[in-house]
Design a protein around this motif. Structure first.
Motif, PDB file in Angstrom:
ATOM      1  N   ALA A   4       0.845  -1.197   0.000  1.00  0.00           N
ATOM      2  CA  ALA A   4       0.000   0.000   0.000  1.00  0.00           C
ATOM      3  C   ALA A   4       0.874   1.239   0.000  1.00  0.00           C
ATOM      4  N   ASN A   5       0.398   2.251  -0.680  1.00  0.00           N
ATOM      5  CA  ASN A   5       1.081   3.534  -0.702  1.00  0.00           C
ATOM      6  C   ASN A   5       0.350   4.507   0.208  1.00  0.00           C
ATOM      7  N   MET A   6       1.100   5.101   1.151  1.00  0.00           N
ATOM      8  CA  MET A   6       0.555   6.145   2.016  1.00  0.00           C
ATOM      9  C   MET A   6       1.361   7.414   1.804  1.00  0.00           C
ATOM     10  N   ILE A   7       0.858   8.520   2.317  1.00  0.00           N
ATOM     11  CA  ILE A   7       1.562   9.795   2.214  1.00  0.00           C
ATOM     12  C   ILE A   7       1.639  10.413   3.603  1.00  0.00           C
ATOM     13  N   GLY A   8       2.818  10.888   3.974  1.00  0.00           N
ATOM     14  CA  GLY A   8       2.977  11.518   5.269  1.00  0.00           C
ATOM     15  C   GLY A   8       4.421  11.920   5.496  1.00  0.00           C
ATOM     16  N   ASP A   9       4.722  12.336   6.723  1.00  0.00           N
ATOM     17  CA  ASP A   9       6.107  12.644   7.068  1.00  0.00           C
ATOM     18  C   ASP A   9       6.575  11.680   8.157  1.00  0.00           C
ATOM     19  N   LEU A  10       7.875  11.679   8.404  1.00  0.00           N
ATOM     20  CA  LEU A  10       8.469  10.767   9.375  1.00  0.00           C
ATOM     21  C   LEU A  10       8.826  11.480  10.673  1.00  0.00           C
ATOM     22  N   SER A  11       8.166  12.578  10.917  1.00  0.00           N
ATOM     23  CA  SER A  11       8.378  13.292  12.169  1.00  0.00           C
ATOM     24  C   SER A  11       7.878  12.454  13.334  1.00  0.00           C
ATOM     25  N   ARG A  12       8.567  12.572  14.455  1.00  0.00           N
ATOM     26  CA  ARG A  12       8.136  11.877  15.669  1.00  0.00           C
ATOM     27  C   ARG A  12       7.139  12.713  16.466  1.00  0.00           C
ATOM     28  N   ARG A  13       6.853  13.919  15.988  1.00  0.00           N
ATOM     29  CA  ARG A  13       5.898  14.764  16.696  1.00  0.00           C
ATOM     30  C   ARG A  13       4.503  14.163  16.646  1.00  0.00           C
ATOM     31  N   GLN A  14       3.743  14.475  17.656  1.00  0.00           N
ATOM     32  CA  GLN A  14       2.363  14.020  17.690  1.00  0.00           C
ATOM     33  C   GLN A  14       1.433  15.191  17.382  1.00  0.00           C
ATOM     34  N   PRO A  15       0.343  14.915  16.669  1.00  0.00           N
ATOM     35  CA  PRO A  15      -0.066  13.631  16.118  1.00  0.00           C
ATOM     36  C   PRO A  15       0.650  13.330  14.807  1.00  0.00           C
ATOM     37  N   SER A  16       0.647  12.051  14.422  1.00  0.00           N
ATOM     38  CA  SER A  16       1.294  11.631  13.181  1.00  0.00           C
ATOM     39  C   SER A  16       0.471  10.531  12.533  1.00  0.00           C
ATOM     40  N   LEU A  17      -0.008  10.797  11.336  1.00  0.00           N
ATOM     41  CA  LEU A  17      -0.778   9.795  10.613  1.00  0.00           C
ATOM     42  C   LEU A  17       0.086   8.586  10.279  1.00  0.00           C
ATOM     43  N   ILE A  18       1.302   8.826   9.804  1.00  0.00           N
ATOM     44  CA  ILE A  18       2.152   7.708   9.389  1.00  0.00           C
ATOM     45  C   ILE A  18       2.524   6.833  10.573  1.00  0.00           C
ATOM     46  N   MET A  19       2.899   7.429  11.701  1.00  0.00           N
ATOM     47  CA  MET A  19       3.258   6.623  12.868  1.00  0.00           C
ATOM     48  C   MET A  19       2.060   5.817  13.361  1.00  0.00           C
ATOM     49  N   ALA A  20       0.890   6.450  13.380  1.00  0.00           N
ATOM     50  CA  ALA A  20      -0.315   5.719  13.774  1.00  0.00           C
ATOM     51  C   ALA A  20      -0.620   4.604  12.781  1.00  0.00           C
ATOM     52  N   GLU A  21      -0.402   4.881  11.503  1.00  0.00           N
ATOM     53  CA  GLU A  21      -0.677   3.879  10.474  1.00  0.00           C
ATOM     54  C   GLU A  21       0.292   2.699  10.578  1.00  0.00           C
ATOM     55  N   ILE A  22       1.567   3.000  10.787  1.00  0.00           N
ATOM     56  CA  ILE A  22       2.552   1.921  10.928  1.00  0.00           C
ATOM     57  C   ILE A  22       2.225   1.052  12.139  1.00  0.00           C
ATOM     58  N   LYS A  23       1.898   1.704  13.247  1.00  0.00           N
ATOM     59  CA  LYS A  23       1.539   0.941  14.453  1.00  0.00           C
ATOM     60  C   LYS A  23       0.329   0.050  14.193  1.00  0.00           C
ATOM     61  N   THR A  24      -0.676   0.613  13.540  1.00  0.00           N
ATOM     62  CA  THR A  24      -1.879  -0.157  13.223  1.00  0.00           C
ATOM     63  C   THR A  24      -1.564  -1.311  12.290  1.00  0.00           C
ATOM     64  N   PHE A  25      -0.768  -1.041  11.273  1.00  0.00           N
ATOM     65  CA  PHE A  25      -0.416  -2.049  10.269  1.00  0.00           C
ATOM     66  C   PHE A  25       0.313  -3.226  10.909  1.00  0.00           C
ATOM     67  N   GLN A  26       1.211  -2.930  11.859  1.00  0.00           N
ATOM     68  CA  GLN A  26       2.002  -3.988  12.477  1.00  0.00           C
ATOM     69  C   GLN A  26       1.160  -4.911  13.346  1.00  0.00           C
ATOM     70  N   THR A  27       0.030  -4.429  13.852  1.00  0.00           N
ATOM     71  CA  THR A  27      -0.824  -5.308  14.651  1.00  0.00           C
ATOM     72  C   THR A  27      -1.464  -6.397  13.799  1.00  0.00           C
ATOM     73  N   ILE A  28      -1.601  -6.155  12.515  1.00  0.00           N
ATOM     74  CA  ILE A  28      -2.219  -7.137  11.614  1.00  0.00           C
ATOM     75  C   ILE A  28      -1.153  -7.913  10.835  1.00  0.00           C
ATOM     76  N   PHE A  29      -0.090  -7.236  10.457  1.00  0.00           N
ATOM     77  CA  PHE A  29       1.000  -7.877   9.702  1.00  0.00           C
ATOM     78  C   PHE A  29       2.273  -7.845  10.555  1.00  0.00           C
ATOM     79  N   PRO A  30       2.477  -8.863  11.402  1.00  0.00           N
ATOM     80  CA  PRO A  30       3.716  -8.882  12.202  1.00  0.00           C
ATOM     81  C   PRO A  30       4.967  -8.881  11.329  1.00  0.00           C
ATOM     82  N   ASN A  31       4.883  -9.509  10.175  1.00  0.00           N
ATOM     83  CA  ASN A  31       6.009  -9.519   9.228  1.00  0.00           C
ATOM     84  C   ASN A  31       5.765  -8.404   8.214  1.00  0.00           C
ATOM     85  N   SER A  32       6.183  -7.201   8.602  1.00  0.00           N
ATOM     86  CA  SER A  32       5.889  -6.027   7.773  1.00  0.00           C
ATOM     87  C   SER A  32       7.161  -5.245   7.492  1.00  0.00           C
ATOM     88  N   TYR A  33       7.094  -4.450   6.411  1.00  0.00           N
ATOM     89  CA  TYR A  33       8.245  -3.691   5.935  1.00  0.00           C
ATOM     90  C   TYR A  33       7.749  -2.323   5.479  1.00  0.00           C
TER      91      TYR A  33
END
Length: 692
Positions: A401-430
């Motif tokens: 899947a293609n997402m758009i966002g930045d890699l800032s550690r500041r909150q809130p962050s769509l990408i960080m939330a998305e990565i966290k969510t994605f990893q709960t379903i796909f433990p083997n993720s990249y």
């Protein structure tokens, strides 16, 4: 005549009520190309229209008591039509610069108020005005019954206008034509009765002239379309524009949805795999995860670039496409080189609904529905969606899947939330940053890969680094080391019940697009907060190990050369936990060097400052006259002593200057606000600029 008197005002408010709702529905579509089809746009339009109507109801009632006249009533209708046409012309002129100056959260509210507040206010005056006039026409009915009748017809008209706009008008005629027709209709609805009522000839002539002038300006504004545009139409979902131009010097054709580039094709190439946008090339990752694809699914067709590439590379595979916009496949065949194929199955359906209804097991699912940061569909960002996607993967299948966002550690962050969510379903993720994994403040495409297998794929493995596809060959330079670089516990999980995507995107865009380059105190503070979430960072603790891993991963990205000093350090009871200094070298070829140091086991603010300085220095066009070493010391004074003892192994001549951040600026250990941290980092940069 009696029947006409009874029906005139109910019919009129029915038509004006329909007009109000047509304007409200169209307003969302007018603003979406500039601010995105987000909850901010919808909420802003609804709020402005309701506010205008509420003020109009009050003003209309007061005016009707003072001037209960049909001439005034129809004069207001004429004025609303002329104003709607005039503001439509204004919108074509001011929306482009206004959208560039305002955020996607504030912009829709301001723009909606400018373009639609006054016409809606005028139209809002009509129902209470009609109640007054009708009660004078038929006094025997009573005010209650008259009010009920008027508001019944007005509301029925609004319902009719809403349904007509969504189901008939927009799909058939387009936003501009409907707005113009609405303005003309209101003008005629007001003008003709005024003539019949014998309004003053001078005023009527002026009104007619104003109508002609506004229509001329409206025609000019609507006709002033770029000559590069070869197709344009309002669909049920967005404004579709196809235009031609250049991309990196090559002639290209582009698909624009509202304000978002959704697809493109090079006009000087017939190769379906010669893709324009870099993020689309990541479909090729299936080659290292599941190279034998028999059945693939693409969620979101767009210009059908991905389906064309898959059909070309996989001569025996079946490719399904789920695309909710019914016209895209025909447009792709007409403008983007797509062709009918028995191996291409096109489904006009929402992608998530298609997955829910499907019982096919796919080897590859590619999600291309997140085409814009201005229009991220929330239903494709949640745990439930990712779980559904995994259920439809065959064993060994891959979801990309293609997402758009930045890699800032500041909150809130769509990408960080998305990565966290994605990893709960796909433990083997990249995860891969299409542009640059080291850039925290850059809005860029991020590719998410979920592998329905236990096999680990290493982007640095020999079979990957020697792959014939250049994107895969150099994939290791785009990989995100999520486990070491980011700590995700502070970010929310996105679910169907909680997925505030528009809010997250607005905040990210606000900080990414509204800040000048340079050190960022908020980013420094976010790095500090991440370290604090590790817990105790004393030697031998898990938190200490995590900070060390973070520094190793971060320096590997940010500096030209990294050195590690490791030595045993006796502890209590004879233990020897081992200590590690990390040294990141910028401008490594320079002999004269400045050392900037911090103790990473006890100074989270110092670490944050040095990491941000590294990010700022590598992005700066000004190269200093000396090299810079960022030294992260372990074990308190022991790390500093070891570094000093072994300086001769690293430096031919002693460093020009050695600065330990928390020794030079001890206040940051007590107060590490974003403002304070930014001041310290900027002061160090200024000192470096003055160093000979």
């Amino acid at each position: 005549m009696t029947a006409l008197r009874r029906l005139l005002l109910p019919v009129t408010v029915f038509l004006t009520g329909a007009s109000v709702l047509i304007v409200e529905v169209l307003a969302v579509r007018v603003l979406s190309p500039y601010y995105g089809n987000t909850i901010f746009t919808v909420s802003s339009v609804i709020s402005v229209i309701l506010f205008a109507l509420s003020v109009g109801y009050y003003a209309g009632g007061a005016l009707a008591d003072r001037r209960p006249s049909l001439t005034w009533f129809f004069g207001i209708i004429l004025a609303s039509g002329l104003l709607l046409l005039a503001l439509h012309v204004l919108g074509t002129l001011v929306l482009p610069p206004l959208s560039g100056a305002l955020s996607i959260s504030v912009g829709p509210l301001v723009s909606a108020a400018i373009l639609f507040l006054l016409p809606a206010l005028l139209l809002g005056t009509l129902s209470p005005y009609a109640v007054k006039l009708q009660s004078l026409n038929v006094p025997e009915q009573g005010v209650g019954r008259v009010a009920g009748t008027i508001f019944f017809w007005s509301t029925l008209g609004s319902i009719t206008g809403s349904l007509l706009a969504g189901f008939v008008l927009i799909p058939s005629f387009g936003v501009d034509r409907i707005l113009i027709a609405n303005g003309i209709g209101l003008s005629v609805l007001g003008f003709v009765p005024l003539v019949l009522l014998g309004a003053q000839r001078t005023r009527m002539s002026a009104s007619l002239m104003a109508l002609v002038l506004v229509l001329g300006a409206t025609w000019w504004a609507s006709a002033s379309v770029s000559g590069d545009v070869i197709y344009g139409k309002d669909s049920p979902y967005q404004k579709i524009t196809i235009y031609e131009g250049e991309y990196y010097g090559r002639p290209s054709r582009f698909l624009l949805l509202d304000r978002s580039e959704s697809g493109a094709m090079f006009l000087d190439s017939d190769d379906p795999t010669d893709l324009v946008y870099d993020y689309t090339k990541y479909y090729a990752l299936y080659k290292i995860f599941t190279p034998r694809v028999e059945h693939a699914l693409v969620l979101g067709g767009g210009a059908y670039s991905i389906p064309k590439a898959l059909l070309s590379e996989l001569p025996n595979a079946i490719v399904d496409v789920a695309e909710i916009e019914p016209s895209f496949f025909d447009l792709a065949k007409r403008y983007f080189g797509a062709t009918d194929s028995p191996r291409l199955r096109n489904f006009v359906q929402d992608g998530r609904r298609f997955l829910y209804d499907s019982d096919v097991q796919y080897d590859l699912i590619f999600g291309d529905v997140y085409y814009s940061y201005f229009s991220v569909p929330p239903q494709f960002t949640t745990q439930e969606f990712f779980a559904l996607a995994r259920e439809r993967l065959a064993p060994g299948g891959v979801f990309i899947a293609n997402m758009i966002g930045d890699l800032s550690r500041r909150q809130p962050s769509l990408i960080m939330a998305e990565i966290k969510t994605f990893q709960t379903i796909f433990p083997n993720s990249y995860f891969f940053a299409v542009d640059a994994p080291e850039k925290a403040d850059l809005v860029q495409n991020i590719t998410l890969v979920g592998y329905n297998s236990d096999r680990i794929v290493d982007p640095a493995a020999a079979d990957v680094t020697s792959h014939p596809d250049p994107l895969i060959r150099f994939l290791r330079y785009k990989a995100l080391d999520v486990g070491r670089r980011f700590e995700l516990s502070a970010y929310p999980l996105l679910t169907d019940n909680f997925s505030p995507v528009e809010y997250l995107t607005a905040r990210v865009l606000q900080r990414s697009l509204g800040r000048p380059p340079g050190v960022d105190g908020e980013e420094i503070r976010a790095v500090v907060d991440q370290q604090l979430r590790y817990g105790s960072r004393s030697v031998g603790t898990p938190g200490h190990r995590r900070v060390l891993d973070f520094l190793l991963a971060e320096m590997q990205l940010l500096v030209q050369e990294m050195k590690v000093q490791t030595w045993p350090q006796p502890g209590e009871g004879g233990e020897s936990p081992g200590l590690t200094n990390v040294i990141g070298r910028l401008y490594a070829s320079e002999e004269r060097r400045v050392v900037l140091a911090t103790h990473y086991d006890r100074s989270a603010p110092g670490v944050g400052v040095l990491v941000e300085l590294a990010r700022t220095l590598i992005a700066s066009p000004v190269v200093p006259r000396f090299g810079i070493d960022l030294v992260f010391l372990d074990g308190g004074d022991a790390g500093k002593a070891y570094f000093n003892t072994h300086q001769g192994e690293m430096y031919g001549t002693p460093p020009v200057r050695v600065l330990v951040v928390e020794d030079e600026y001890p206040e940051i250990l007590r107060e590490f606000s974003a403002e304070r941290l930014e001041t310290v980092a900027q002061t160090i940069l200024d000192d470096l600029a003055r160093t000979d």
